[in-house]
Design an enzyme around this catalytic site. Structure first.
Site, PDB file in Angstrom:
ATOM      1  N   LYS A  90     -15.569  -7.211   4.781  1.00  0.00           N
ATOM      2  CA  LYS A  90     -14.737  -6.085   4.330  1.00  0.00           C
ATOM      3  C   LYS A  90     -15.575  -4.827   4.150  1.00  0.00           C
ATOM      4  O   LYS A  90     -16.400  -4.747   3.245  1.00  0.00           O
ATOM      5  CB  LYS A  90     -14.077  -6.431   2.987  1.00  0.00           C
ATOM      6  CG  LYS A  90     -12.974  -7.448   3.095  1.00  0.00           C
ATOM      7  CD  LYS A  90     -11.668  -6.767   3.440  1.00  0.00           C
ATOM      8  CE  LYS A  90     -10.572  -7.807   3.632  1.00  0.00           C
ATOM      9  NZ  LYS A  90      -9.334  -7.200   4.100  1.00  0.00           N
TER      10      LYS A  90
ATOM     11  N   LYS B 162      -5.022  -8.692  -2.076  1.00  0.00           N
ATOM     12  CA  LYS B 162      -4.099  -8.491  -3.199  1.00  0.00           C
ATOM     13  C   LYS B 162      -2.840  -9.345  -3.088  1.00  0.00           C
ATOM     14  O   LYS B 162      -2.268  -9.735  -4.110  1.00  0.00           O
ATOM     15  CB  LYS B 162      -3.753  -7.015  -3.383  1.00  0.00           C
ATOM     16  CG  LYS B 162      -2.942  -6.396  -2.279  1.00  0.00           C
ATOM     17  CD  LYS B 162      -1.529  -6.069  -2.693  1.00  0.00           C
ATOM     18  CE  LYS B 162      -0.865  -5.346  -1.548  1.00  0.00           C
ATOM     19  NZ  LYS B 162       0.303  -5.992  -0.994  1.00  0.00           N
TER      20      LYS B 162
ATOM     21  N   LYS C  51       0.083 -11.610   4.384  1.00  0.00           N
ATOM     22  CA  LYS C  51       1.302 -11.703   3.563  1.00  0.00           C
ATOM     23  C   LYS C  51       1.993 -13.052   3.795  1.00  0.00           C
ATOM     24  O   LYS C  51       2.455 -13.693   2.844  1.00  0.00           O
ATOM     25  CB  LYS C  51       2.252 -10.552   3.901  1.00  0.00           C
ATOM     26  CG  LYS C  51       1.683  -9.181   3.520  1.00  0.00           C
ATOM     27  CD  LYS C  51       2.720  -8.077   3.687  1.00  0.00           C
ATOM     28  CE  LYS C  51       2.062  -6.722   3.876  1.00  0.00           C
ATOM     29  NZ  LYS C  51       0.883  -6.463   3.029  1.00  0.00           N
TER      30      LYS C  51
ATOM     31  N   GLY D 250       0.813  -1.215   0.000  1.00  0.00           N
ATOM     32  CA  GLY D 250       0.000   0.000   0.000  1.00  0.00           C
ATOM     33  C   GLY D 250       0.848   1.268   0.000  1.00  0.00           C
ATOM     34  O   GLY D 250       0.524   2.257  -0.657  1.00  0.00           O
ATOM     35  N   ASN D 251       1.994   1.239   0.727  1.00  0.00           N
ATOM     36  CA  ASN D 251       2.827   2.450   0.828  1.00  0.00           C
ATOM     37  C   ASN D 251       3.628   2.712  -0.435  1.00  0.00           C
ATOM     38  O   ASN D 251       4.277   3.742  -0.564  1.00  0.00           O
ATOM     39  CB  ASN D 251       3.726   2.412   2.069  1.00  0.00           C
ATOM     40  CG  ASN D 251       4.855   1.407   1.943  1.00  0.00           C
ATOM     41  OD1 ASN D 251       4.712   0.406   1.251  1.00  0.00           O
ATOM     42  ND2 ASN D 251       5.960   1.682   2.596  1.00  0.00           N
TER      43      ASN D 251
END
Lengths: 313, 313
Positions: free
Chosen positions: B131, B217, B279, B11-12
């Site tokens: 979500k 993702k 992750k 995201g960053n």
């Protein structure tokens, strides 16, 4: 050898008069157009599909403006709104065409590419922006925005208010044209150059950057057809043929037109600006730059004998 | 033989804490990440890039809601908003990576593909959507919307209001995976599976359709890495390594972890849900399904010896 064709979807492939642009409307329209395009695929053509984005990017600009007003969401510039619209429309076309082909038991890959198109910052179009985009403003707000941003605003001829205008420069290079040609010649159907492509330029060497502009989608598809060495170029519209003396008593449908004839008809003012004229110019460009023939027609005519108006050398 | 790697942008890579999401912020962040990714390209890797879209699709949903409220622009469903975001983010990554590579005199094609990902309508996630997406509503408005649409709304745990919740199903098939592998092995850098991909399913045979859902993702990139037979899978995040006892006195950075060890750490609760845990699960999935190794690290570490945490068989 398998023929390679570029098909430029017309505005009505996505949205019809009076429609507001719901997803259901757009999916149904695209499905219908894809049913016709599938006849070319059935004949074995390799295919690249281009498309417009006028009403869609118009809605996206309104969403951006309202998102900022209501929620403070940062507004995206026009090039990025064009990228939104390529995602939106590419997704719809890829999915609906896939469904149409599956129903016909035709097995072809369909790939949707986000496409940048290089323009020239010295294009004279940037000296005289003419394409209105985005929301209507009062003259006061338009003046404020012009002073703050350097953008140009012009009054709507119908008196609906003031709108930002941008340039419509000539497209120079289609991004990823080599990959597009390779993929298409290997049998994949490639959806690309949406809305005429995202206009980009080089403000300095080796630095590509988006620019506030819109590229005519028929001209961009024509350049694409030229740069990927397509055999045929189809421009879809809402009439079966091109006409001279359109809607007059001596109206005449054109079957085969040479580029010399087409230029003369253009000069005589037979074709409406913003409608048939840019399509005929895009057709001329393709044939003048090595293309065999360009067919301007309604999607419903695709694959039929003597379909549409053929522009030839 | 040239190695094929999948890199999942964190995201960053796009947006940092405290940023609102202007195009300038996103371009600058992406450029920095691409500078690091370029080291892999310099080493000769073939590369596929995946990325998230959380804050971007959040903004797009707000723009859609406001566009309807202010201008009556029809709201697009979540799958279509995901398509918008793939256009947006893919354009930014492709353009900035191109600039980074041109500055390094590295000549590689970069292609951005709109990506659909097949999910299973019978995935248990659809029985319990979790979500939250889009705007916050009062309970009254949320109840009205739920009654009208069948959507599920839940109260925000921090009391900010009620939000629509959607399922996060397991991705099953990455659309165009064969073309993605082929393009990447031929040397093109492919940007795809943005935001975990646009979730689609078959409501009936031969009819693909979008569905209200979000796909993790990292899991989608992991499935992609598996389905294109990638040698390595990089998950970029904002820490150089994975830690056990994170931010406790006995915190320990992990260098090499077997999947058995990783599973044990997961079971012991070392990794935060919504952050490191998915992750690590994505890493395990890749290695369990034929991948050689997955590296979780900060972009700044890419290409360095002993970079990040390596998850191996």
């Amino acid at each position: 050898m398998t023929k390679l064709a570029v098909v430029a979807f017309g505005g009505n492939a996505l949205l019809r008069a009076g429609q507001r642009g719901t997803i259901d409307e757009q999916e149904a329209n695209v499905t219908e157009t894809c049913t016709h395009v599938a006849r070319l695929i059935e004949k074995g053509y390799n295919l690249v599909i281009g498309h417009g984005n006028g009403p869609q990017v118009g809605n996206i600009l309104l969403q951006n403006q309202a998102g900022f007003e209501v929620h403070g969401v940062p507004e995206m510039p026009l090039d990025v709104c064009g990228a939104y619209s390529q995602g939106l429309i590419g997704y719809i076309i890829e999915q609906q065409l896939r469904n149409v082909l599956e129903a016909m038991n035709l097995d072809r890959d369909i790939l949707t590419l986000v496409t940048q198109v290089l323009v020239d910052k010295n294009d004279p179009a940037f000296q005289n922006p003419t394409k209105p985009i985005g929301p209507y403003y009062t003259q006061e707000v338009a003046d404020q925005k012009a002073a703050a941003s350097g953008d140009v605003f012009k009054e709507d001829p119908k008196g609906k208010g003031w709108r930002k205008v941008v340039a419509s420069p000539v497209p120079k290079v289609i991004g990823n044209r080599k990959s597009i040609e390779k993929l298409a010649r290997e049998g994949a159907i490639v959806v690309c150059v949406g809305g005429g492509g995202i206009p980009v330029f080089y403000p300095e060497p080796k630095k590509l950057q988006g620019i506030d502009a819109v590229i005519d989608k028929d001209l961009a598809s024509s350049l694409l057809a030229t740069q990927i060495n397509a055999d045929e170029f189809y421009i879809l519209t809402d009439v079966p043929k091109v006409y001279i003396n359109f809607r007059k008593p001596d109206e005449k449908a054109l079957n085969v037109v040479t580029i010399a004839e087409a230029k003369q008809y253009l000069a005589e003012g037979h074709f409406t600006e913003g409608s048939m004229a840019p399509k005929v110019r895009a057709a001329i460009y393709f044939v003048e730059n090595g293309g065999k023939e360009c067919i301007i027609t309604d999607a419903g005519e695709l694959g039929k004998d003597n379909a549409g108006t053929r522009i030839v050398k």
